[in-house]
Design an enzyme around this catalytic site. Structure first.
Site, short mmCIF file in Angstrom:
data_model
loop_
_atom_site.label_atom_id
_atom_site.label_comp_id
_atom_site.label_asym_id
_atom_site.label_seq_id
_atom_site.Cartn_x
_atom_site.Cartn_y
_atom_site.Cartn_z
N GLY A 160 3.90 2.85 -2.24
CA GLY A 160 4.82 2.88 -3.33
C GLY A 160 5.58 4.16 -3.37
O GLY A 160 6.57 4.47 -2.60
N GLN B 199 13.57 -1.82 -33.79
CA GLN B 199 13.06 -1.48 -35.19
C GLN B 199 14.13 -1.72 -36.13
O GLN B 199 13.94 -2.14 -37.25
CB GLN B 199 12.64 0.04 -34.99
CG GLN B 199 11.78 0.37 -36.01
CD GLN B 199 10.43 -0.33 -36.31
OE1 GLN B 199 9.80 -0.70 -35.18
NE2 GLN B 199 9.79 -0.49 -37.48
N GLU C 259 13.47 3.33 -8.10
CA GLU C 259 14.03 4.33 -7.50
C GLU C 259 13.25 5.74 -7.54
O GLU C 259 13.97 7.02 -7.87
CB GLU C 259 15.47 4.63 -8.14
CG GLU C 259 16.55 4.28 -6.89
CD GLU C 259 16.62 2.69 -6.92
OE1 GLU C 259 15.83 1.96 -7.46
OE2 GLU C 259 17.95 2.39 -6.46
N GLY D 96 14.54 -5.35 -37.23
CA GLY D 96 13.37 -5.74 -37.93
C GLY D 96 12.96 -6.93 -36.82
O GLY D 96 13.03 -7.09 -35.86
N ILE E 30 11.45 -6.25 -3.60
CA ILE E 30 12.81 -6.02 -3.01
C ILE E 30 13.72 -6.58 -3.88
O ILE E 30 14.02 -8.01 -4.03
CB ILE E 30 12.97 -6.69 -1.56
CG1 ILE E 30 11.75 -6.26 -0.57
CG2 ILE E 30 14.16 -6.42 -0.76
CD1 ILE E 30 11.83 -4.58 -0.38
N GLY F 151 0.95 -1.14 0.05
CA GLY F 151 -0.04 -0.10 -0.18
C GLY F 151 0.89 1.39 0.03
O GLY F 151 0.32 2.49 -0.03
#
Lengths: 379, 370
Positions: free
Chosen positions: A131, A336, A363, A339, A157, A129
């Site tokens: 963050g 990209q 972080e 491809g 962790i 609960g």
């Protein structure tokens, strides 16, 4: 900052680059696939002195600076972001608070073995609960005789389960939000310390991420880190420096992706010529290289400020913000350039792209970095 | 120290002149004062009347001047990097003695004539011709987009002496303003940089003494390219100045402007915008000063100069655009400076090598990497 890296920094980079290519890169894909942490790699890093780069020799460290540490995380992450974050969490999140806030005894007992690599460190702040709102934590620590009794559960962790030394935050005074939090040094062998669920993740899969459970875990009173009630400050200051480590990790991931994309673009022939001859591809590489250089300078500047005991909170937030976004965009573009092949596990770019995403989250999310920066700008 | 001195000068001397420059007035008075302070020859050695300072000091000056006026920034950049330096680096001792002290003191203003209607990024395709006749050359041709044109006293002019050889047949000449056949043509009406003159120049049978050939015949392209890095870092510093000014204005306004009972900066929609702007500006600053540092030390900086120019110019355009957004309707008016920053910023992605040319340079370096 000094734009020219010293001879020592350059030598360190070459040494780590060699190590990374020879010892870390060959198994990176396999460890990612198997979600396997490799303690042997850690032990080799310890032998090279990488596990305590910024700590003074009296505490078992290499006596180098935070720029050297950033270079180490960058070069490791250039081949394997999981190895990079293992070192970053160990150094920035566990070693740093003990070095900055620990007593002489605590430093000798806990920082030294971490610096020497005999012990691995971890940091327990986040809860289900709580963050970004780290002040909302529920884990409690109650003084009982000559020890604190910890109860609660921590999640996400890094180094969870493989670490020996945990810097843990818990509420000692529920009546005061921020000033009621304290920090503790907890050994994995303490009774009541338990490792919970191991997360299955999108990326950095060979870095274990687990839940850590405290069930009447008894922590000796002398393992209180700093003063009682100082925990929130310790947590926030630790994250300032931790951001440098993650910025360096992000720069490394982006550079690894650019290395791969550049090589591929030179070799891949379509319509009778290497695809890099097309400006559509070459300009992409130019933009990628420019973003990486900008991110690297921000990261080194923040590390340099920290090494010189100058304020670096805003700069490390900027470094983490730009480097995280750069890692995400550069790795996406690298796929990209490759491809269809880039989408397969035959090449490393899909791993880089998966690994990059977390640098925008941990972080302090990018949104938290913007909050930090905007508050400093408008205060 | 250099930064403080230039900042103070810009705020006190240039700020009151901004409005007149916006009306199109060329800032001769400002340049004269800059000459007195030694700003017109910052990197020129003292024996030629310059301040003998390093390249980073020069970049600091361009950066600080451009925060107040991008016009003064570009005038100094062109005057130094492509007006003065070619003579300093490639001139004979006589040419240096004749021109450099006057350029360094600000008595003369310098300019550079390379671009033509058909030769922009492809500079080797120029059509202006120089034909040797006895002890002089006769030049004919048309140059466009000449910064400081018409105001400058000395022009470094590029012309073909051997058209068959393309870029290897180009030569450079030192041309004085009052030469016969030197005709100042159309003044460009521009989106921004009002107060900086950009003109067409026509050369009609313009006779230039042979001793005004710069370097040897057919080495002009090398001379033109030799100062590219210096020019690019200069424009990158100009871009940085514009971006910094826009960020400063937007931050100040966001803290003061009250809507819904609180400063708009409190809203994450604005606060986060400012955070992104500040991060880009900080990154641009580090790229610019890293390139300047390499150039000051005499180290290779082709890739770094292009990266600084590419990134800083893009940042200037983005930040000035966002700054107007922070100001809302007021930002669209001439009551505030941000619309000027926005107009001035765009050209930084174009001159001294477009962003596309910078990408060509960077990708070539990138491909050489192991």
């Amino acid at each position: 900052m000094n734009f020219q890296l010293s001879e020592e920094h350059q030598q360190l980079r070459e040494m780590i680059r060699d190590f990374a290519l020879n010892e870390v890169a060959p198994t990176a894909a396999e460890r990612d696939e198997e979600e396997r942490f490799d303690r042997e790699i850690w032990e080799k890093m310890a032998e090279l002195g990488l596990t305590g780069i910024p700590w003074p020799e009296e505490y078992g460290g290499a006596g180098f600076d935070f720029l050297a540490y950033a270079i180490a995380v960058e070069e490791l992450s250039r081949v394997c972001a999981s190895t990079g974050v293992t070192l970053s969490a160990h150094t920035s999140l566990a070693g740093w608070p003990v070095y900055k806030f620990g007593s002489e005894e605590q430093k000798q007992k806990y920082l030294r073995p971490m610096a020497e690599g005999k012990k691995i460190g971890a940091y327990c702040l986040t809860e289900p609960g709580s963050g970004s709102d780290a002040g909302g934590m529920k884990t409690t620590a109650k003084l009982d005789g000559d020890s604190y009794v910890l109860n609660g559960s921590k999640i996400f962790i890094t180094n969870g389960g493989v670490a020996d030394t945990y810097v843990v935050f818990a509420v000692t005074d529920p009546t005061s939000k921020h000033k009621g939090t304290s920090a503790f040094i907890v050994e994995s062998t303490f009774p009541g310390f338990g490792v919970g669920k191991k997360e299955k993740k999108l990326g950095i899969r060979s870095s274990p991420t687990t839940e850590i459970i405290f069930d009447n875990c008894r922590v000796p009173k002398e393992n209180l880190l700093g003063e009682e009630g100082e925990g929130f400050i310790i947590a926030m200051k630790t994250l300032d420096g931790g951001r440098n480590g993650i910025a360096a990790q992000a720069v490394g991931i982006a550079q690894g992706a650019l290395d791969a994309a550049t090589e591929y673009a030179k070799e891949r022939v379509q319509f009778g010529k290497p695809i890099v001859v097309n400006q559509g591809v070459a300009f992409k590489l130019a933009d990628m290289a420019t973003s990486i250089e900008a991110s690297r300078l921000l990261t080194y500047n923040a590390a340099w400020l920290e090494s010189n005991n100058l304020p670096y909170g805003k700069e490390s937030a900027m470094a983490k913000l730009m480097a995280g976004d750069t890692a995400m965009s550069v790795t996406t573009e690298a796929v990209q350039v490759f491809g269809g092949y880039g989408y397969t596990k035959e090449y490393p770019v899909e791993r880089y792209m998966r690994d990059a995403k977390i640098t925008q989250i941990y972080e302090g999310t990018q949104e938290i970095q913007r909050l930090v920066i905007s508050r400093m700008l408008t205060k | 120290m250099m930064r403080d001195m230039v900042r103070q000068f810009a705020e006190i001397e240039i700020t009151p002149f901004i409005e007149r420059m916006e009306q199109g007035k060329f800032p001769h008075e400002i340049l004269k004062k800059m000459g007195e302070l030694g700003l017109m020859g910052i990197t020129v050695p003292e024996i030629y009347g310059g301040a003998g300072m390093d390249f980073t000091s020069y970049i600091l000056a361009i950066n600080e001047l451009s925060k107040v006026s991008a016009v003064v920034g570009v005038i100094l950049s062109v005057h130094t990097s492509v007006g003065t330096n070619p003579i300093l680096y490639f001139g004979t001792e006589e040419q240096k003695k004749k021109y450099i002290p006057k350029l360094a003191s600000g008595e003369y203003l310098g300019a550079f004539c390379l671009t033509e209607p058909e030769a922009g990024s492809d500079a080797g395709a120029l059509k202006t011709k120089a034909v040797k006749q006895g002890d002089h050359y006769v030049l004919n041709g048309l140059k466009v987009f000449i910064t400081n044109g018409g105001e400058a006293d000395v022009y470094i002019v590029f012309a073909s002496t051997n058209p068959e050889k393309g870029s290897r047949g180009i030569s450079a000449f030192i041309v004085e303003k009052d030469t016969e056949g030197f005709i100042v043509g159309k003044d460009e009406k521009k989106m921004g940089l009002h107060g900086s003159r950009t003109v067409q120049l026509t050369f009609e049978n313009m006779k230039i003494p042979a001793e005004n050939l710069l370097g040897s015949e057919n080495t002009g392209f090398k001379i033109a390219m030799a100062n590219l890095n210096i020019g690019r870092i200069g424009i990158a510093a100009q871009s940085l100045g514009i971006a910094e000014a826009a960020l400063e204005a937007a931050t100040g306004y966001a803290k003061e402007r009250i809507q819904f009972g609180k400063p708009i900066a409190i809203n994450q929609g604005i606060g986060f915008k400012l955070a992104d702007m500040a991060t880009s500006v900080e990154a641009a600053r580090l790229l610019v000063y890293k390139a300047a540092n390499l150039q000051s030390l005499g180290l290779p900086c082709g890739k770094e100069a292009s990266m600084a120019k590419l990134f800083a110019s893009k940042t200037a355009v983005q930040i000035s655009t966002e700054a107007i957004q922070v100001f809302g309707g007021y930002g669209f008016t001439k009551d505030y400076q941000v619309e000027r920053y926005f107009r001035d910023a765009k050209v930084t992605e174009i001159y001294e090598g477009t962003s596309e040319i910078q990408r060509i340079v960077i990708s070539k370096h990138q491909l050489k990497m192991k």
